[in-house]
Scaffold this motif. Structure first.
Motif, short mmCIF file in Angstrom:
data_model
loop_
_atom_site.label_atom_id
_atom_site.label_comp_id
_atom_site.label_asym_id
_atom_site.label_seq_id
_atom_site.Cartn_x
_atom_site.Cartn_y
_atom_site.Cartn_z
N LEU B 14 47.35 70.49 61.23
CA LEU B 14 46.89 69.33 62.00
C LEU B 14 47.76 68.10 61.76
O LEU B 14 47.25 67.00 61.55
CB LEU B 14 45.43 69.01 61.68
N GLU B 16 49.78 66.21 63.60
CA GLU B 16 49.72 65.05 64.49
C GLU B 16 48.37 64.35 64.40
O GLU B 16 48.29 63.14 64.52
CB GLU B 16 50.03 65.49 65.92
N LEU B 17 47.33 65.15 64.17
CA LEU B 17 46.01 64.53 64.04
C LEU B 17 45.98 63.65 62.80
O LEU B 17 45.40 62.56 62.80
CB LEU B 17 44.93 65.59 63.94
N GLY B 20 47.51 60.36 63.45
CA GLY B 20 46.61 59.49 64.20
C GLY B 20 45.54 58.89 63.31
O GLY B 20 45.27 57.68 63.36
N LEU B 21 44.95 59.73 62.47
CA LEU B 21 43.88 59.24 61.60
C LEU B 21 44.42 58.22 60.60
O LEU B 21 43.74 57.27 60.24
CB LEU B 21 43.25 60.41 60.86
N THR B 24 44.64 54.73 62.31
CA THR B 24 43.36 54.04 62.47
C THR B 24 42.78 53.64 61.12
O THR B 24 42.15 52.60 61.00
CB THR B 24 42.35 54.90 63.22
N SER B 25 42.99 54.48 60.09
CA SER B 25 42.43 54.12 58.79
C SER B 25 43.15 52.90 58.22
O SER B 25 42.56 52.10 57.50
CB SER B 25 42.51 55.29 57.83
N GLU B 27 44.37 50.45 60.10
CA GLU B 27 43.86 49.28 60.83
C GLU B 27 42.42 48.94 60.41
O GLU B 27 42.00 47.80 60.53
CB GLU B 27 43.88 49.54 62.34
N PHE B 28 41.71 49.95 59.92
CA PHE B 28 40.31 49.76 59.53
C PHE B 28 40.18 48.68 58.47
O PHE B 28 39.24 47.88 58.47
CB PHE B 28 39.76 51.09 59.02
N ASN B 30 42.65 46.44 57.78
CA ASN B 30 43.47 45.25 58.07
C ASN B 30 42.60 44.05 58.43
O ASN B 30 41.44 44.19 58.77
CB ASN B 30 44.40 45.55 59.24
N LYS B 31 43.23 42.87 58.37
CA LYS B 31 42.50 41.66 58.72
C LYS B 31 42.22 41.66 60.23
O LYS B 31 43.08 42.00 61.03
CB LYS B 31 43.34 40.45 58.36
N LYS B 32 40.99 41.27 60.60
CA LYS B 32 40.62 41.29 62.00
C LYS B 32 41.08 40.01 62.68
O LYS B 32 41.09 38.93 62.07
CB LYS B 32 39.10 41.43 62.14
N THR B 34 39.90 38.83 65.71
CA THR B 34 38.96 38.32 66.70
C THR B 34 38.70 36.83 66.48
O THR B 34 38.53 36.39 65.34
CB THR B 34 37.63 39.07 66.61
N GLN B 36 36.05 33.97 67.04
CA GLN B 36 34.62 33.83 67.32
C GLN B 36 34.43 32.67 68.26
O GLN B 36 34.33 31.52 67.83
CB GLN B 36 33.87 33.60 66.01
N PHE C 54 36.34 47.80 63.94
CA PHE C 54 37.24 47.54 62.83
C PHE C 54 38.56 48.26 63.02
O PHE C 54 39.62 47.73 62.70
CB PHE C 54 36.59 47.96 61.50
N MET C 55 38.48 49.49 63.53
CA MET C 55 39.72 50.25 63.71
C MET C 55 40.56 49.70 64.85
O MET C 55 41.74 49.97 64.93
CB MET C 55 39.39 51.72 63.96
N LEU C 57 40.85 46.47 65.27
CA LEU C 57 41.09 45.10 64.82
C LEU C 57 40.10 44.11 65.41
O LEU C 57 40.41 42.94 65.59
CB LEU C 57 42.53 44.65 65.14
N ARG C 58 38.92 44.59 65.77
CA ARG C 58 37.87 43.68 66.23
C ARG C 58 36.80 43.59 65.15
O ARG C 58 36.92 44.21 64.09
CB ARG C 58 37.23 44.22 67.51
N ILE C 59 35.76 42.82 65.40
CA ILE C 59 34.70 42.67 64.40
C ILE C 59 33.49 43.52 64.75
O ILE C 59 32.76 43.96 63.88
CB ILE C 59 34.29 41.20 64.26
N ARG C 63 26.23 39.15 66.46
CA ARG C 63 25.51 37.99 66.98
C ARG C 63 24.01 38.08 66.73
O ARG C 63 23.37 37.08 66.45
CB ARG C 63 25.75 37.87 68.49
N TRP C 311 35.62 57.84 63.30
CA TRP C 311 37.05 57.77 63.01
C TRP C 311 37.84 58.54 64.05
O TRP C 311 38.84 58.06 64.62
CB TRP C 311 37.26 58.34 61.60
N SER C 315 40.50 57.41 67.14
CA SER C 315 41.90 57.77 66.94
C SER C 315 42.53 58.52 68.10
O SER C 315 43.70 58.32 68.39
CB SER C 315 42.04 58.64 65.69
N PHE C 316 41.75 59.40 68.75
CA PHE C 316 42.42 60.33 69.67
C PHE C 316 42.03 60.10 71.12
O PHE C 316 40.89 59.77 71.41
CB PHE C 316 42.08 61.77 69.29
#
Lengths: 204, 163, 355
Positions: B14, B16-17, B20-21, B24-25, B27-28, B30-32, B34, B36, C54-55, C57-59, C63, C311, C315-316
């Motif tokens: 797996l 390539e999977l 990918g994971l 995302t992990s 970014e999970f 990382n600082k957000k 958004t 407000q 979160f993944m 990059l949002r919160i 609210r 997750w 991701s996919f």
């Protein structure tokens, strides 16, 4: 009245009622649904008879797979009433004949000596520790192992036959080769062409 | 052959999977980024074109002289102006309506105005409660101008060196 | 008046002592399982939105209430007060039956799930088969929803899902066969009990490929991304959910999340030792973690799998329908059959602590 008898009558009522509605229903999808209810009631009755393996296999195979495929087909069907009811009289004699045969057979079975309701009697009541699945497995893999294997081979042959029937290569088929598609790499699709400076100037 | 084997191993583990994971992990944690919104706001350029306003001179006299240049230049025909002569002999508007549903916030009215009367403020989070609410009249335009005069003049001053 | 009441109760006492009391106990047990499940499901929607947020990059929701913790309740009330719209020319009875048929099996499977040693509603001998059987009934919700809506996108979604679920039930069935072979029991309780004795005794080691196959099959069975072709927002708008609103839709939604929790639970029970602590049999750590109750271990392991759901969703991209089918018939089915032989060999040779 014992509680299990109440359950028996409730499930029997469901069984008979739903099977009756199933054969009288005009709508094929509804008929299929009533048939599913019939299967469930039958499974419940079997559970009362301590045949939990059979009951669950009935739900797993008939409700979970066969009837789903039925629904699948029903969705594709044209459920026009007139086409369904056409030639009703033509098939009526045959239908009456078949149902008569079934009734006669059932009457014979229920009245014949070894299958008589009285001579068969009530099934033996087992305790809570009795495992139906162990009993079946012991019978199936010791005494009946040879017929069991034969049945398995028969099913395998049926599977292979079904696959070969469908697996003929069609001449004008435009189907996609998924294996080829998913094996594509980025570098197979993209080509970096180097453009020399001379031709660049010319184009300007 | 070796390449094929490598690909086979990669496919069945797996590969390539997992890539990918992994993305995302990462970014999970990382600082957000958004913002407000009602509490935090992104910085706004001094040239931002939001809700309109009519300005006044420091002595309280309204700037607009009803020249109707903005009405003429408006590409969406959102502005309607009516004018008359006031008792002191000056020309002033009696009606100055902007239909915000028509307005495309191009800022031409602001550019066309010879006396800097009609301006576009930095207000962008407004709402109407009825369809008629989209038309704002002279009174409310002047009110918006009075309320936000300091912000308007500050934005104008900041931008003046690039004009 | 009072006299007759006393007489009536005297007549009812044998009933209460016997069957009725039993039924009452079963009902109470069931409710005691379902209410925590519903709360869990509600907070799963919150967790999903947070994790995926979160993944990306949002919160995520923040609210309603502190950290948005009351968001699920806001959603529930919104759903409750929405109008239920029946498409014209649809079959109303079947239209309403569909979400019920989706929801009931999703709850019914929980009857046999062991949550700890001697902590279950029913301990039946064929619990793995029961799980398969009741799980396969859940298809009818989607099938009927597609058929009764009298609309093309639901029908397409239902067609896709039916074929998909039947195919993957086969694969999951084969995976269960390997588990049954290793545990030599179809009883979930026994399967878990046989895995006692630390992380190395769990079945994820001898059945590692099967675990992955099972998990991918679980994603398909619960219609989750990247296999959510039933919904396929970008292709068929919303699939079977298109015509549903309000509580019927909420039932579908709840059924999906109940199934997700159940699949995570099944993965834990079959491959990760159920309620057993991973440190059993390890001298120092065992004592250190002895205070943690069984249920907590179970929930922690389950939460990991639920996290995996989110997750993977984040991701996919979605698989194409025919590629999922290829994956099932050309990759997973041969793989599982081969592994059945491998497991048979391992059982005969008695490798490791598992057999």
């Amino acid at each position: 009245m014992e509680f299990t008898s109440i359950l028996f009558y409730v499930f029997s009522l469901f069984f008979v009622g739903s099977s009756f509605v199933m054969i009288t229903s005009r709508n094929t999808a509804k008929a299929a649904l009533w048939l599913i209810l019939t299967f469930f009631s039958a499974a419940s009755l079997w559970l009362l008879l301590e045949a939990e393996f059979l009951a669950i296999t009935l739900i797993l195979i008939y409700v979970g797979a066969v009837m789903v495929l039925f629904m699948f087909v029903i969705k594709m069907l044209d459920t026009e009433e007139s086409t369904l009811r056409a030639q009703f009289t033509r098939y009526l004699p045959l239908g009456i004949f078949v149902s008569l045969v079934v009734i006669v057979q059932m009457a014979l079975v229920l009245n014949a000596g070894p299958f008589d309701l009285e001579s068969v009697g009530m099934p033996e009541q087992h305790g809570a520790s009795y495992s139906n699945i162990t009993a079946i497995a012991q019978q199936l893999y010791t005494i009946y192992v040879y017929p069991f294997e034969l049945a398995a081979i028969l099913l395998l042959i049926a599977i292979i036959a079904a696959i070969t029937l469908v697996h003929r290569t069609q001449v004008n088929s435009k189907k996609q080769n998924i294996t080829e598609q998913i094996n594509v790499q980025a570098k197979d699709r993209m080509r970096f062409a180097s453009i020399n400076k001379k031709s660049k100037k010319e184009s300007k | 052959m070796k390449k094929k084997l490598k690909k086979l191993v990669n496919d069945f583990s797996l590969g390539e999977l997992r890539t990918g994971l992994k993305v995302t992990s990462k970014e999970f944690v990382n600082k957000k980024i958004t913002v407000q919104f009602p509490e935090e706001r992104t910085p706004i350029s001094p040239r931002f074109r939001g809700l309109h306003a009519l300005r006044r001179y420091p002595n309280g006299e309204e700037r607009c002289i009803a020249c109707k240049l903005c009405e003429a230049v408006c590409p969406a025909n959102a502005i309607t102006i009516d004018s008359e002569m006031r008792e002191d002999g000056t020309r002033r508007t009696t009606q100055y309506d902007i239909d915000l549903f028509k307005c495309i916030f191009c800022g031409f009215c602001e550019e066309a105005c010879p006396v800097d009367a009609i301006v576009e403020t930095h207000i962008f989070d407004y709402a109407f409660e009825s369809r008629e609410g989209s038309i704002i009249d002279k009174k409310s335009l002047l009110e918006i101008g009075d309320k936000n005069e300091s912000a308007i003049s500050k934005a104008r001053k900041e931008d003046s060196k690039y004009r | 008046m009072w006299q007759s009441f006393v007489e009536l109760t005297h007549q009812l006492i044998p009933w209460f002592n016997g069957s009725l009391a039993d039924i009452l106990i079963i009902v109470i047990k069931g409710l005691a399982l379902i209410f925590p499940l519903i709360i869990m499901m509600a907070y799963m929607t919150y967790a999903e939105r947070k994790v995926i947020g979160f993944m990306q990059l949002r919160i995520g929701p923040n609210r309603v209430g502190p950290f948005g913790l009351l968001q699920p309740f806001a959603d529930v009330f919104k759903m409750l007060f929405k109008e239920i719209i029946f498409p014209s020319k649809s079959n109303i009875y079947l239209f309403l039956l569909a979400p019920i048929l989706a929801f009931v099996p999703a709850v019914a499977v929980w009857a046999v799930v062991p949550l700890g040693e001697d902590f279950y509603i029913a301990n039946i001998d064929v619990s793995l088969l029961y799980v398969m059987a009741i799980g396969s009934v859940g298809v009818y919700g989607i099938v009927l929803a597609g058929w009764a809506s009298n609309s093309k996108y639901p029908l397409l979604g239902a067609l896709r899902s039916t074929a998909l679920l039947i195919s993957y039930e086969l694969v999951i069935g084969f995976v269960l066969v390997t588990v049954v072979m290793v545990a030599s029991s179809v009883n979930l309780n026994t399967v878990v009990e046989r895995q006692s004795g630390g992380i190395l005794n769990w079945y994820w080691i001898p059945l590692f490929p099967m675990m992955i196959v099972f998990w991918i099959g679980a994603l398909v069975e619960t219609n989750r991304a990247p296999f959510d072709v039933v919904e396929g927002e970008s292709e068929i708008v919303g699939g079977t959910h298109v015509e549903y609103s309000g509580m019927p839709f909420a039932l579908f939604f709840m059924a999906e999340y109940f199934n997700m929790i159940f699949m995570a639970m099944l993965a834990v029970l079959m491959f990760f030792g159920g309620w057993h602590s991973p440190f059993e049999g390890i001298p120092f750590l065992e004592g250190l973690f002895a205070f943690v109750p069984d249920l907590i271990w179970l929930l922690v392991k389950m939460s990991f799998f639920l996290f995996l759901y989110f997750w993977i969703r984040a991701s996919f991209p979605r698989f194409r329908y025919d590629q999922i089918m290829r994956l099932c018939w050309k990759v997973f089915l041969p793989l599982t059959i081969v592994w059945i032989f491998v497991v048979a060999l391992m059982t005969q040779l008695g490798i490791g602590p598992w057999f």
